[in-house]
Design a protein around this motif. Sequence first.
Motif, short mmCIF file in Angstrom:
data_model
loop_
_atom_site.label_atom_id
_atom_site.label_comp_id
_atom_site.label_asym_id
_atom_site.label_seq_id
_atom_site.Cartn_x
_atom_site.Cartn_y
_atom_site.Cartn_z
N GLN A 95 2.37 9.68 -2.02
CA GLN A 95 2.42 8.23 -2.22
C GLN A 95 1.03 7.65 -2.43
O GLN A 95 0.83 6.75 -3.25
CB GLN A 95 3.09 7.56 -1.01
CG GLN A 95 4.59 7.79 -0.92
CD GLN A 95 5.34 7.14 -2.06
OE1 GLN A 95 5.37 5.93 -2.17
NE2 GLN A 95 5.95 7.94 -2.92
N GLU A 96 0.06 8.17 -1.72
CA GLU A 96 -1.31 7.72 -1.89
C GLU A 96 -1.82 8.05 -3.30
O GLU A 96 -2.52 7.26 -3.93
CB GLU A 96 -2.19 8.38 -0.83
CG GLU A 96 -3.58 7.80 -0.75
CD GLU A 96 -4.30 8.21 0.52
OE1 GLU A 96 -5.47 8.62 0.43
OE2 GLU A 96 -3.69 8.12 1.62
N TRP A 149 0.03 5.63 -6.01
CA TRP A 149 -0.35 4.23 -6.05
C TRP A 149 -1.85 3.99 -6.16
O TRP A 149 -2.28 3.10 -6.89
CB TRP A 149 0.20 3.50 -4.82
CG TRP A 149 1.68 3.36 -4.89
CD1 TRP A 149 2.62 4.08 -4.21
CD2 TRP A 149 2.41 2.46 -5.73
NE1 TRP A 149 3.89 3.68 -4.55
CE2 TRP A 149 3.79 2.68 -5.49
CE3 TRP A 149 2.05 1.48 -6.65
CZ2 TRP A 149 4.80 1.98 -6.13
CZ3 TRP A 149 3.05 0.77 -7.29
CH2 TRP A 149 4.39 1.01 -7.04
N ASP A 181 -2.32 4.73 -10.21
CA ASP A 181 -2.08 3.35 -10.64
C ASP A 181 -3.35 2.51 -10.51
O ASP A 181 -3.90 2.04 -11.51
CB ASP A 181 -0.94 2.73 -9.83
CG ASP A 181 -0.41 1.45 -10.46
OD1 ASP A 181 -1.24 0.63 -10.90
OD2 ASP A 181 0.81 1.24 -10.49
N LEU A 183 -1.20 -6.15 -7.61
CA LEU A 183 -1.27 -4.90 -6.86
C LEU A 183 -2.63 -4.68 -6.20
O LEU A 183 -2.70 -4.08 -5.12
CB LEU A 183 -0.93 -3.72 -7.78
CG LEU A 183 -0.73 -2.37 -7.08
CD1 LEU A 183 0.49 -2.41 -6.16
CD2 LEU A 183 -0.57 -1.25 -8.12
N ALA A 234 -2.65 -2.94 -2.49
CA ALA A 234 -2.17 -1.56 -2.64
C ALA A 234 -2.74 -0.67 -1.55
O ALA A 234 -2.04 0.21 -1.02
CB ALA A 234 -2.55 -1.01 -4.01
N ILE A 246 -0.53 1.25 1.38
CA ILE A 246 -0.59 2.69 1.65
C ILE A 246 -0.98 2.96 3.10
O ILE A 246 -0.45 3.89 3.72
CB ILE A 246 -1.57 3.36 0.67
CG1 ILE A 246 -0.95 3.41 -0.73
CG2 ILE A 246 -1.95 4.76 1.12
CD1 ILE A 246 0.38 4.16 -0.82
N TYR A 302 7.89 -2.23 -5.92
CA TYR A 302 8.98 -1.41 -6.43
C TYR A 302 10.26 -1.73 -5.64
O TYR A 302 10.21 -2.07 -4.46
CB TYR A 302 8.65 0.09 -6.36
CG TYR A 302 8.36 0.64 -4.98
CD1 TYR A 302 9.23 1.54 -4.37
CD2 TYR A 302 7.19 0.29 -4.29
CE1 TYR A 302 8.96 2.06 -3.11
CE2 TYR A 302 6.91 0.81 -3.03
CZ TYR A 302 7.79 1.69 -2.45
OH TYR A 302 7.53 2.20 -1.20
N TYR A 310 11.46 -0.12 -2.02
CA TYR A 310 10.96 -0.38 -0.67
C TYR A 310 11.97 -1.20 0.13
O TYR A 310 12.25 -0.90 1.29
CB TYR A 310 9.59 -1.07 -0.65
CG TYR A 310 9.14 -1.26 0.78
CD1 TYR A 310 8.74 -0.15 1.54
CD2 TYR A 310 9.24 -2.49 1.43
CE1 TYR A 310 8.41 -0.28 2.88
CE2 TYR A 310 8.92 -2.63 2.77
CZ TYR A 310 8.50 -1.53 3.49
OH TYR A 310 8.20 -1.65 4.83
#
Length: 447
Positions: free
Chosen positions: A65-66, A69, A73, A134, A140, A144, A390, A393
Motif C-alpha cells: 500500500q505504501e 500510494w 502515485d 492527495l 497521502a 499511509i 478510493y 476504503y
Amino acid sequence: MTVQHLPGTDRSETEALRGRIAEALERARRRTIGLTECLDEAELVAQHSRLMSPLVWDLAHIGNQEELWLVRDVGGREPVRQDIDQLYDAFKHARADRPALPLLDPAQARDYVGTVRDKVWDVLDRSPLHGRDLVRDGFAFGMIAQHEQQHDETMLATHQLRVGEAVLAAPPTPARGVAVTGEVVVPAGEFTMGADSDPWALDNERPAHPVHVDGFAIDAAPITNEQYLAFVDDGGYERPELWSERGWAHRMEAGLTAPQFWDQDGGGRWWRRVFGVMQPLRAQQPVVHVCWFEAEAYARWAGKRLPTEAEWEKAARFDPESGRSRRFPWGDGDPTEALANLGQHHLEPADVGAYPAGASPAGVHQLIGDVWEWTSSGFEAYPGFRAFPYREYSEVFFGGDYRVLRGGSFGADQVACRGTFRNWDHPIRRQIFAGFRLARDLRSDER
C-alpha cells in the motif's frame, strides 16, 4: 536538491509538517517491526486464526500500500514489485485463503518494505505538500501512516489469538486516579458532527454537518468486568429474552458463555488470557472482547441501550461553553500518555478512572483509548459524502451488516484515532479490542 514549500507558508511551517509526517511514519514502522521481529519464521507464516491473515501477509501488504500510494502515485516512480499487487489486494483474497497464496517469505517481506520506505523518504523530501487533494497537507502520507497503524492493531489482535509462550511485554497501566460511576446527562440540541478542519481525516469522517440530538444520559465510563460479571452470574447467557433473535442464534451457534479469553477455574474464580498470560479478572477494568450482540443483550438486561453514533460523538466532542465540537474530549491538543491509553504503551485497558485529565467537558471518561466502543448505529455515509481517494476504503461497506465502533483502543495509535474517527465491524466479531458503554432516553423530569 531544492526542497519545495507550501504556498503562503514559511520554511519552518513546511518543515514542521515534514517532521510530523516523518515521525508518524517512523512510529508506525517501529511498531510493525516490534510485532514481527519477536516471532520466528514459522509463527510469521502461520495462520493463528481463520479470522486473521498470517502476520507475514500484513507485513508485505503494509509495504504494498505504501508503494502504490506514495512511491508510484505521489512520487511518480517506477514500481518496486508490481508483480505482487494482486497477492496483497485485500479485496481479492479472503483472510482465510491467504496462507495458500505464494506470499513473500519473512526475509523477502522485510527487504521489500525496507526498499519501499527508502524510496518514500526521498518522495517526502521532494513532495511540495500542496496542489492536488492527495498531497495537500501531506494527506497521502497521513493516510499511509494510519493504514500501517490499523494493520498494527490487527496484528496485535493476531498476537492475542495465537497460542504459545508470551512474546510481547509492556509496563502496567496507570492506577485508578478517581472513582467514576453513574451517568452524565447531555441536553438536547444541535452540534457539529464529523471532520471539517483535520487534514488527515478520512473520507467517512467527512463532511462536518449539523446534527440535532435529543437529550440523553450516557454512562460516565465504559462497562467494567465487575459489571459484566454480574450479567454472567445472573444467567445472562442463558436467557433468550435478553437477546435479539439474531443475537441468540449466534450465541447458541458460537457457544458463547462469557467474553472471549475469559476462563473460570474449579474454585469459581475468573481469569482472562492477555497475550499468552493468564491474569485474575480485574474488577474495574473495562470489559473487552465482547461482540455487538453481547453488548446489546447486556444493555437489555441493564434496562438501557447502546448509544447512537451521534450521541457518542456529542458526548465526546461537544463543548457547551464554547458551543463548538473539539478534536478530542479534552480539547484540540494531541493525545498524551496522561490523557488516554493509546499506542500499545500498555497491553490492556486501564481501570476506569485512570485518565481523569482526558474526560470530556460533560464529565464522560475514557472515551478515547482503552476499548473500542460499540454503538447502535449501522455504518452509513454522512450527507455530502465523497469517496476519496478510493471507493474501497469506505463506500463499499456502507449499508452492509456492520455496526460502528468509536473511541479507539489501547492498541490504536493516535494518528488513527480522534473524536471523529469511525471504525466498523460485523456484530459477531469478538477478536477486536471492543467493549461498550450504555445510554438511555431521558425521563420527562430530566429534560
